[in-house]
Design a protein around this motif. Structure first.
Motif, PDB file in Angstrom:
ATOM      1  N   GLY A   1       0.705  -0.695   0.293  1.00 45.78           N
ATOM      2  CA  GLY A   1       0.018   0.113  -0.350  1.00 45.78           C
ATOM      3  C   GLY A   1       0.948   1.558  -0.044  1.00 45.78           C
ATOM      4  N   MET A   2       2.126   1.318  -0.140  1.00 39.62           N
ATOM      5  CA  MET A   2       2.228   2.320  -0.058  1.00 39.62           C
ATOM      6  C   MET A   2       3.621   2.459  -1.877  1.00 39.62           C
ATOM      7  SD  MET A   2       4.317   3.029   3.719  1.00 39.62           S
ATOM      8  CE  MET A   2       3.818   3.880   5.042  1.00 39.62           C
ATOM      9  N   SER A   3       4.026   3.793  -1.992  1.00 40.75           N
ATOM     10  CA  SER A   3       4.853   4.377  -3.723  1.00 40.75           C
ATOM     11  C   SER A   3       5.523   4.825  -3.183  1.00 40.75           C
ATOM     12  CB  SER A   3       3.381   4.651  -4.264  1.00 40.75           C
ATOM     13  OG  SER A   3       2.906   5.945  -3.782  1.00 40.75           O
ATOM     14  N   GLN A   4       6.503   5.003  -3.913  1.00 39.25           N
ATOM     15  CA  GLN A   4       7.331   6.310  -4.040  1.00 39.25           C
ATOM     16  C   GLN A   4       6.446   7.888  -3.466  1.00 39.25           C
ATOM     17  OE1 GLN A   4      10.841   7.401  -7.418  1.00 39.25           O
ATOM     18  NE2 GLN A   4       8.910   8.426  -8.195  1.00 39.25           N
ATOM     19  N   LEU A   5       6.049   8.189  -4.025  1.00 45.06           N
ATOM     20  CA  LEU A   5       5.204   9.419  -3.721  1.00 45.06           C
ATOM     21  C   LEU A   5       5.039   9.377  -2.033  1.00 45.06           C
ATOM     22  CD1 LEU A   5       2.461   9.863  -6.059  1.00 45.06           C
ATOM     23  CD2 LEU A   5       5.161  11.211  -5.945  1.00 45.06           C
ATOM     24  N   HIS A   6       4.696   8.298  -1.275  1.00 45.00           N
ATOM     25  CA  HIS A   6       4.464   7.917  -0.212  1.00 45.00           C
ATOM     26  C   HIS A   6       6.098   8.488   0.991  1.00 45.00           C
ATOM     27  CE1 HIS A   6       0.870   6.089  -1.038  1.00 45.00           C
ATOM     28  NE2 HIS A   6       0.718   6.111   0.596  1.00 45.00           N
ATOM     29  N   PHE A   7       6.911   7.645   0.233  1.00 48.58           N
ATOM     30  CA  PHE A   7       8.279   7.067   0.315  1.00 48.58           C
ATOM     31  C   PHE A   7       9.008   8.811   0.761  1.00 48.58           C
ATOM     32  CE2 PHE A   7      13.344   7.640   0.424  1.00 48.58           C
ATOM     33  CZ  PHE A   7      13.722   6.784   0.902  1.00 48.58           C
ATOM     34  N   TYR A   8       9.001  10.095   0.051  1.00 45.23           N
ATOM     35  CA  TYR A   8       9.394  11.277  -0.202  1.00 45.23           C
ATOM     36  C   TYR A   8       7.562  11.986  -0.259  1.00 45.23           C
ATOM     37  CZ  TYR A   8      12.584   9.822  -3.392  1.00 45.23           C
ATOM     38  OH  TYR A   8      14.432   8.933  -3.314  1.00 45.23           O
ATOM     39  N   ARG A   9       6.764  11.903   0.364  1.00 45.47           N
ATOM     40  CA  ARG A   9       5.699  13.147   1.712  1.00 45.47           C
ATOM     41  C   ARG A   9       6.157  12.786   2.599  1.00 45.47           C
ATOM     42  NH1 ARG A   9       3.863  15.365   4.396  1.00 45.47           N
ATOM     43  NH2 ARG A   9       1.364  15.482   4.102  1.00 45.47           N
ATOM     44  N   PHE A  10       6.694  10.943   3.383  1.00 49.76           N
ATOM     45  CA  PHE A  10       6.751  11.228   4.837  1.00 49.76           C
ATOM     46  C   PHE A  10       8.381  10.905   4.558  1.00 49.76           C
ATOM     47  CE2 PHE A  10       2.292   9.873   3.643  1.00 49.76           C
ATOM     48  CZ  PHE A  10       1.983  10.841   4.502  1.00 49.76           C
TER      49      PHE A  10
END
Length: 740
Positions: A104-113
């Protein structure tokens, strides 16, 4: 060019028998049986490692390519083709393979958080983009067929390993030994490394900055095909100053050991490396011989035209701190494909039919190793390159590697016969296991499963907008009669400008400059904030929006990202920059990659680049040189991981939103409390990072770790995934340096 012509200008003399060294033994250390297995080229050769230039061209890695890597990590090159997208060196030294899947996580999650994923961003140097997930993500990356399950794996077929020496399967013209030496027999002088080869393979040479205190052997006589050969092997230990000599063995052509000495290092010993060398504190305590004594003995023993023979001889000479011009390196003499090297133990068995470095001994026998290198050189001279090529060493090399992994050769051959073999089958054949960290749900469905919760995140558009605002600066005030061309030249020094506009709503004019890369904007702020322009002191800063409020913290953490630690950004590079850089490569030790971005439309080289170095120290030294008076470039440490830089450049430009603070209605008290629940994605990211950190520290060294954020699919579109990768041994040094 033949070495005898290059070095002496004379043809080799004929009709004279090769002189042999005296049989006198100078000292002995019969209790010693040691060798540092490290000497297969470089100190790190004993450890599995990943290339740091993995993704120079391809930043998106498919699920099938991930499967390639996992199968190769399990079985190695003896059975599985090398991955097409990355390099894994010394696979046979891998101990485990561990894959963490964050559903349920993506590249955008990594850089958002990004700030919450503290451990991951600091510990793993290699990051890559993943395509949006399929409905069978996990099955895809381990190569399972749609109807195949882990409990019903097909059995391997019976078969035997094809003969490695079958001449029908060998194309001699493509053999690297034939390509280098030809088919005819060669003389001794043809086997000696040229000065250029010695420079390429890091042999100590006079005039080089790292060899200032090295002692020359004074062997400057005329080399001929009859010059005497001496086998050399050295042992080292680890001291407070690095690796230092603890033993030297020198063997003459008749097989007699003419020098065998234990050596007391000058500095405090941190590790005797007993498991490799056999050296112990008890053995070395009574020794009084020092490095200078050994250097003096060696200079007295070697005749003017002596040729030293060894395996990865550059390491021996560096341990001795000596320079010798005439060397034959058996790891380079028996040349292998793609710059790889055969191990001495393998060559001894395949060429000479003898077993050395037997596991029953405490360490290896240095005299035996020195003698073996001498015999290998003589064999090459006697039988010639064609005979060596017909042995098909590349094919033979696959046998011991499979056996060392605990598997019979025939099973490896059987696996090759099935191109659709899954990673689980490979693991089963090797008696190994693959750990997946995931929720208790159907492993074949992952992120698109109705049982898997998908966490909300920024859209691609919002992510691009955040990076755009971080890459935008406002500069001013300027006079109303300011020279716009001069100002554009000033700010263009820091990097490529996407747009520049004049802001006239203020009392005095300001400039709004949007850079293509984050590094350029940060460099503009650091270099020009507070400078005098036409007698006016200007301020250079980012716009203040909800997307840039934590920008200073984010920039600081991006700079500490393990992937960025050894990378520098440079602006103002010319088309001939790379050529000039390589011409002065001795100034830039540890340089691993030169990344020169090109314009997506015209294909022309941009006027900025990234340089990747082995360590932060090497990067800092290079940055000081390149931004100095001789090169006159602008630069700083990198901020944008390479996969993210390529992804952002590939996205279509978004219309820029008006700068300033966007007012959002305050949430109700109940809504505010709701965001503090453990299901909140920010807390989930923090918890994942903590859990993975604890598991990672419990893993043994030599473990290949992959962290996969598969990406997500929703009614609003697909979000690409992200992969992080590293081997624990090589990554821990990075983590330690970050903590210090």
């Amino acid at each position: 060019m033949e070495p005898e012509k290059e070095r002496t200008g004379r043809q080799p003399k004929k009709g004279r028998k090769r002189r042999r060294a005296p049989n006198k033994v100078v000292g002995a250390a019969e209790a010693m049986r040691a060798d540092w297995d490290l000497k297969e080229r470089q100190p790190e050769a004993k450890k599995a490692r990943l290339s740091t230039i993995l993704f120079a061209e391809n930043y998106e890695v498919t699920h099938g390519q991930l499967c390639e890597l996992l199968k190769y990590a399990v079985l190695g090159k003896s059975s599985i083709p090398k991955p097409s997208w990355c390099q894994l060196f010394h696979q046979n030294h891998l101990n485990n393979v561990v894959v963490f899947v964050l559903q349920g996580m993506s590249q955008l999650h990594f850089y958002r958080f990004y700030l919450e994923f503290g451990f991951l961003r600091k510990a793993f140097r290699h990051k890559f983009l993943l395509p949006p997930p399929s409905s069978t993500f996990l099955a895809d990356i381990i190569g399972l067929q749609k109807k195949q399950t882990t409990g019903n794996l097909p059995k391997t077929m019976e078969g035997s390993l094809p003969s490695a020496s079958s001449k029908a399967n060998i194309n001699l013209q493509n053999d690297p030994i034939i390509q280098k030496y030809g088919c005819k027999k060669v003389g001794l002088t043809r086997c000696i490394l040229t000065k250029e080869e010695m420079k390429t393979f890091h042999f100590p040479l006079q005039g080089f900055p790292d060899c200032e205190n090295f002692v020359p052997t004074k062997c400057n006589g005329s080399i001929t095909d009859n010059s005497p050969l001496f086998g050399l092997d050295c042992e080292m230990c680890l001291t407070s100053k690095g690796r230092e000599l603890t033993r030297i063995s020198l063997v003459a052509e008749g097989g007699c050991c003419v020098m065998d000495e234990l050596v007391k290092p000058d500095n405090k010993i941190l590790d005797y490396l007993t498991s490799f060398s056999g050296i112990t504190k008890k053995i070395l305590n009574p020794v009084t011989t020092k490095l200078k004594d050994v250097q003096r003995q060696l200079k007295a023993l070697l005749p003017p035209d002596a040729v030293l023979v060894g395996h990865s001889l550059d390491l021996d000479l560096r341990a001795l701190k000596m320079i010798h011009p005439y060397v034959i390196d058996t790891s380079l003499l028996y040349v292998r494909e793609q710059g790889r090297r055969f191990k001495l133990k393998f060559l001894a068995k395949a060429i000479l039919g003898k077993d050395i470095q037997c596991p029953g001994r405490l360490g290896h026998d240095a005299t035996e190793d020195a003698r073996t290198t001498l015999e290998l050189a003589r064999y090459f001279l006697k039988y010639g390159p064609k005979k060596i090529a017909e042995l098909n060493l590349e094919g033979l090399a696959s046998h011991p590697e499979v056996q060392a992994a605990g598997q019979e050769p025939k099973n490896a051959a059987e696996i090759v016969q099935h191109p659709n073999t899954s990673v689980l089958e490979c693991l089963d054949s090797m008696g190994q296991k693959l750990l997946f960290l995931a929720r208790e749900t159907d492993a074949g469905e992952l992120s698109s499963s109705r049982n898997c919760q998908t966490i909300k995140c920024l859209s691609n558009k919002e992510m691009r907008m955040k990076w755009t605002e971080m890459s935008t600066v406002y500069a001013g005030p300027f006079s109303k009669n300011c020279n716009l061309r001069a100002l554009k030249r000033l700010f263009k020094n820091f990097g490529p400008i996407r747009s520049m506009s004049l802001v006239l709503e203020t009392h005095q004019p300001h400039l709004c400059i949007q850079y293509e890369v984050l590094e350029a904007a940060q460099l503009a702020i650091e270099s020009s904030d507070g400078i005098l322009v036409e007698s006016t002191r200007i301020k250079v800063q980012r716009p203040v929006t909800e997307l840039t409020l934590d920008c200073d913290i984010l920039v600081n953490e991006l700079e500490r990202d393990s992937e960025n630690r050894g990378t520098i950004y440079l602006s103002g590079v010319s088309e001939t920059f790379k050529e000039h850089l390589l011409q002065q490569s001795n100034l830039f030790l540890g340089l691993e990659a030169v990344i020169l971005p090109k314009d997506l439309k015209s294909g022309k080289q941009k006027k900025y680049c990234f340089l990747k170095f082995k360590s932060f120290g090497s990067a800092q030294r290079a940055l000081n040189i390149l931004t100095g008076k001789d090169w006159k470039l602008k630069g700083r440490h990198a901020l944008t991981p390479r996969h993210l830089h390529a992804w952002l450049r590939g996205l279509p430009p978004e219309s820029k939103r008006p700068p300033g603070i966007r007012v959002i209605p305050p949430p109700s008290e109940q809504q505010a409390l709701q965001t503090l629940k453990v299901d909140h994605p920010k807390i989930a990211a923090w918890r994942w990072g903590r859990k993975i950190g604890k598991l990672y520290h419990s893993l043994c060294p030599g473990t290949l770790c992959l962290i996969l954020l598969p990406g997500t699919k929703s009614t609003h579109g697909s979000l690409s995934g992200l992969g992080l990768m590293g081997i624990k041994d090589e990554e821990e040094s990075t983590t330690r340096s970050l903590r210090s």
